[in-house]
Design a protein around this motif. Sequence first.
Motif, short mmCIF file in Angstrom:
data_model
loop_
_atom_site.label_atom_id
_atom_site.label_comp_id
_atom_site.label_asym_id
_atom_site.label_seq_id
_atom_site.Cartn_x
_atom_site.Cartn_y
_atom_site.Cartn_z
N ILE B 7 -48.93 -58.42 42.96
CA ILE B 7 -47.90 -57.13 42.99
C ILE B 7 -48.60 -56.41 41.66
N LYS B 241 -48.53 -65.01 33.57
CA LYS B 241 -47.75 -65.06 34.82
C LYS B 241 -49.03 -64.78 35.91
N GLN B 242 -49.86 -63.43 36.10
CA GLN B 242 -51.10 -62.95 37.40
C GLN B 242 -51.57 -64.08 37.30
N ALA B 245 -50.58 -66.09 39.32
CA ALA B 245 -50.44 -65.80 41.05
C ALA B 245 -51.78 -66.15 41.42
N ARG B 250 -48.73 -69.55 43.19
CA ARG B 250 -47.31 -69.49 42.75
C ARG B 250 -47.13 -68.03 41.62
N GLN B 251 -45.64 -68.31 41.39
CA GLN B 251 -44.92 -66.74 41.12
C GLN B 251 -43.99 -67.84 40.01
N VAL B 375 -44.42 -47.22 39.83
CA VAL B 375 -43.83 -48.54 40.43
C VAL B 375 -44.82 -49.66 41.23
N SER B 376 -45.95 -48.62 41.87
CA SER B 376 -46.73 -49.31 42.33
C SER B 376 -47.80 -49.71 41.40
N PRO B 379 -47.06 -54.27 37.53
CA PRO B 379 -47.34 -56.00 38.04
C PRO B 379 -46.29 -56.80 37.77
N MET B 380 -44.92 -56.62 37.93
CA MET B 380 -44.26 -57.48 37.17
C MET B 380 -43.21 -56.40 38.46
N GLY B 381 -43.45 -55.82 39.71
CA GLY B 381 -42.56 -54.58 40.22
C GLY B 381 -40.57 -54.42 40.01
#
Lengths: 325, 443
Positions: B7, B241-242, B245, B250-251, B375-376, B379-381
Amino acid sequence: MENKIIVSPSPHVHGEESTARLMRDVLIALIPAFLVTVWVYGARAFFVTVVCTASCVLFEYLIQRFLLKGKNTICNYSAIVTGVLLAFNLPANIPFGLVVLGALVAIGVGKMSFGGLGRNPFNPALVGRVFLLLSFPVAMTSFSSPVPDAMSGATPLAFVKEALKKGLNVSDILPELSYSDMFTGLGKAGSLGEIAAGALLLGFVYLLWRKVITWHIPVFILGTMAVFSGILWGIDPEKYMSPLFQLLTGGAILGAVYMATDYVTSPMNKRGMAIYGIGIGVITILIRVWGAYPEGISFAILIMNAVVPLINRYVKPKRFGAVKK
Amino acid sequence: MLKTFRIGGVHPPENKLSAAKNIEIFPLPETVTIPLSQHIGAPATAVVAKGDKVKVGQLIAKAGGFVSANIHSSVSGTVTAVDAVPDGGGVRKPAITIKVEGDDWEESIDRSSALMKECSLTPAEIIAKIANAGIVGMGGATFPTQVKLSVPAGKKAEFLIINGVECEPYLTSDHRVMLERGEEVLVGVRILARALGVEKAYIGIENNKPDAIEHMRSLAVAYGDVEIVPLKVKYPQGGEKQLIAAVTGRQVSSGGLPIDVGAVVQNVSTALAVYEAVQKNKPLFERVVTVTGKALTNPGNFRVRMGTSLRALIDHCGGLPEDTGKIINGGPMMGRAVANIDSPVTKGTSGVLLMRAAEAKRNEPDVCIKCAKCVSACPMGLEPFMLSKLGKLGMFPEMESYHVTDCIECGSCSFTCPASLPLLDYIRLGKAEVMKIIRARKS
């Protein structure tokens, strides 16, 4: 320390993107289609584009300066983009007075009455086009073609709609149509920007390469049009035109790639873009097949523009690590 | 296909000016100023007083709580003050100032360069040693390492992930550490894995450091189940977190911790510090710092004692360039602009970046054209345009429902915004308010 240093929160670097750069890229992407249209329609097409663009810029400048009293917004190129796109939605032999009037409605009503760039709910160029189409239907639908043996007077969409209404079968009219001409723009009547599918697609590739737009909206619109018209064609190929015809004619590509992707009036995440694109595709085919007008993509985009705030409210991007409730 | 997170993400220009510069030992400064708060959590409590003589590596401040860290002297000399000193932002914070006299180390520290591979300590003993040495996350977050290694009851660590991503532009300290001290890092990795009771360790390295990938891969063979994972270059891949992933797919769920998916993440420089603490009895009092900037005469990487002033670093590299517009502690995406050039290097200082006046100035903000690039990029959506607008309007409860607490403040939104809107400024402001609201609700 003698010289002053700046203290501000991170990030301390900025990408190369700017509004002006994005708008400039849209203009660059439109160059191939512009060249084709000038080649096909001659100087008249050139002057319609110039008058339309100049009027849009002038009206934006005057309204911004004397009515909104804000800072000059001409330099972000957005009025130029609106001008060129509106011109691409007009026939080459339209009277210049109407061009100026269309520009006034596009910029004055479609854009500045809402506060200018970023605040308009509807695509300004389409507001101008639809205003002219409803108010001056004859001037907006008489096309002259300089190519001698071309179908002059009617666009392929209008020609087919008329013929089918008369009870003719698709196989009767097909010999009159040439898909390759539709792709290259030769010998086909239409608005300035809708005659050359190939040139428009070239611009699409450029926009994707420069990351100005993503593929989602155009592909969902054109894909939906193809699927929907394909189903109808499959049911009765004598009564309904093929998906290829639907994609290559009218404003399908111009609308899908350049009009529907207008940032301000389209959804703000990929899922929303999919819904928006599917909506435009369905409405376009509905109007083309059963509606009163031969072409429906302008109306389809405007209708879906109205739905965008709702889509933005309820359709959210995919969150990282979202917890299901 | 190289791995990366799915993301969002952006590609800022890398500008790794000092990537080829060997780590140099930075000369001893005349004085050091060692802040009592160099980590997340409670400040440490000073255990020395003005006039005391201290040695290199001597404990000078004790952890002030569970989430806190010990602090050791980085030099030998006389304590000249234990009081409040302006930090990078110019705010007075408690610190210990020491006048440097000679370079007299604690005898317990093994100063030899011999590699000590074997470690037979129990996990509890390792964690105790790490806690004593005052080790914190050296990627910049400065979370006390012993806390991260203490897996809560009911959770189980499955693997260790070592962060060698260094996705911040300009910074090269982790890159150099991997190249020059790779073996020590790997012993540190084995020790960390042992402390967690796991076998598997991954080292994530972005593909813009092929030499480091190659080097670590050739060394890792001798260190058990350590897998080097080359990653596609994308910011903010060094975000915890990135990185998880990217490496495992895994998230970590919203509000969760890496341990929820079985992961513990540590920086490569932290792994080096762990090696030194456990095998060499050396507390954390020096670190590798990148000093860089386009106008700087001699950018480089230096092993620096904590408490050395940024001014000393800059002077050593050719002095402050004429048209310096900004001095950043850290990288350009998440570092802090400093107001006080005399502020010290701390455990979290991975670099000092000088920006020229022209680069330092922000663009004039324009209007939002709803292009959705933020938005794009997120990285956290999340929806940065909306969060920023809500933050500007002070609509904090709404910000909470738009998940502002997920924001990692990476700055991708502001970086990418064509209108140059200060998106993150308002989001950060709102996030702080929302955190206050959440804390008040809990208590």
